[in-house]
Design a protein around this motif. Structure first.
Motif, PDB file in Angstrom:
ATOM      1  N   GLN A  17       0.831  -1.196   0.000  1.00 45.10           N
ATOM      2  CA  GLN A  17       0.000   0.000   0.000  1.00 45.10           C
ATOM      3  C   GLN A  17       0.866   1.247   0.000  1.00 45.10           C
ATOM      4  N   ASN A  53      -2.228  -2.506   8.858  1.00 45.09           N
ATOM      5  CA  ASN A  53      -2.075  -3.378   7.690  1.00 45.09           C
ATOM      6  C   ASN A  53      -0.641  -3.369   7.171  1.00 45.09           C
ATOM      7  N   GLN A  56       2.130  -4.931   9.843  1.00 41.99           N
ATOM      8  CA  GLN A  56       2.191  -6.389   9.948  1.00 41.99           C
ATOM      9  C   GLN A  56       3.406  -6.957   9.204  1.00 41.99           C
ATOM     10  N   TRP A  57       3.803  -6.332   8.105  1.00 48.19           N
ATOM     11  CA  TRP A  57       4.916  -6.888   7.313  1.00 48.19           C
ATOM     12  C   TRP A  57       6.227  -6.958   8.094  1.00 48.19           C
ATOM     13  N   GLN A  62       4.038 -10.954   7.318  1.00 43.99           N
ATOM     14  CA  GLN A  62       2.926 -10.942   6.377  1.00 43.99           C
ATOM     15  C   GLN A  62       2.052  -9.749   6.717  1.00 43.99           C
ATOM     16  N   GLY A  63       1.129  -9.434   5.830  1.00 44.40           N
ATOM     17  CA  GLY A  63       0.256  -8.289   6.058  1.00 44.40           C
ATOM     18  C   GLY A  63      -0.695  -8.140   4.894  1.00 44.40           C
ATOM     19  N   THR A  64      -1.022  -6.906   4.588  1.00 46.06           N
ATOM     20  CA  THR A  64      -2.013  -6.613   3.563  1.00 46.06           C
ATOM     21  C   THR A  64      -1.342  -6.176   2.276  1.00 46.06           C
ATOM     22  N   GLN A  78      -8.310  -4.805  -1.083  1.00 45.06           N
ATOM     23  CA  GLN A  78      -7.178  -5.368  -0.345  1.00 45.06           C
ATOM     24  C   GLN A  78      -7.369  -6.850  -0.095  1.00 45.06           C
ATOM     25  N   GLY A  80      -5.269  -9.723   2.664  1.00 43.96           N
ATOM     26  CA  GLY A  80      -4.212  -9.733   3.664  1.00 43.96           C
ATOM     27  C   GLY A  80      -4.199 -10.976   4.523  1.00 43.96           C
ATOM     28  N   HIS A  82      -3.269 -11.674   8.480  1.00 48.99           N
ATOM     29  CA  HIS A  82      -3.003 -11.007   9.748  1.00 48.99           C
ATOM     30  C   HIS A  82      -2.702 -12.041  10.827  1.00 48.99           C
ATOM     31  N   TRP A  94     -10.180 -10.358   2.986  1.00 44.44           N
ATOM     32  CA  TRP A  94     -10.258  -9.599   1.738  1.00 44.44           C
ATOM     33  C   TRP A  94     -11.361  -8.572   1.854  1.00 44.44           C
TER      34      TRP A  94
END
Length: 166
Positions: A17, A53, A56-57, A62-64, A78, A80, A82, A94
């Motif tokens: 994003q 969002n 989280q990465w 991981q994330g969105t 989106q 993702g 979580h 989603w």
């Protein structure tokens, strides 16, 4: 620190994003369409979710990812994964922006991120927590071959749990 992947499908680009994504995200999260996402949300809460969002990465690996049309460059929504204190299991979720539903975009994006989670992250299972009245998401989870669990551990009694297996 985990690098945010870019995933491609036949029609979609799943990407990190950017601030350009914020206005459409805020409109969705502050609208009645966010009812299945514990909304509508205030502007401040929508901003916190938007930042969550992305956070989280590096924190969880991981994330969105934003769902973008490869043909038009339009951001469609989106998808993702979580995890963390609010998500005891890795959850696949989603959401699409108004006008993007009914074209198979959520299925294509969720399938690509699910497969990435299983092959790259090595996860063996994911869950999708879905409001019982969200029939579109329930159908999508079933189309993804997720199984409805009859007596799962869940965040609340009002949530259905669909299990995705590698």
């Amino acid at each position: 620190m985990t690098e945010i992947p870019t995933l491609e499908t036949e029609r979609l680009l799943l990407r990190a994003q950017t601030m350009d994504d914020w206005p459409a995200y805020a409109r969705l999260m502050m609208s009645d369409r966010a009812v299945h996402l514990d909304g509508p949300h205030s502007l401040g809460d929508a901003w916190g979710l938007f930042c969550h969002n992305l956070a989280q990465w590096p924190l969880m690996g991981q994330g969105t990812l934003m769902i973008e049309s490869r043909a038009t460059g339009e951001c469609l929504g989106q998808v993702g994964i979580h995890h963390g204190p609010l998500f005891p299991e890795h959850e696949l979720g989603w959401q699409l922006y108004p006008g993007a539903e009914g074209n198979g975009y959520a299925f294509e994006a969720a399938q690509a991120l699910r497969d990435w989670a299983f092959s790259v992250r090595g996860l063996e299972t994911l869950v999708s927590h879905i409001d019982p009245d969200n029939h579109g998401s329930r159908r999508l989870a079933e189309r993804l071959d997720a199984e409805l669990e009859l007596d799962p551990e869940r965040p609340g009694p009002e949530v259905l749990v669909y299990r995705h297996r590698a």
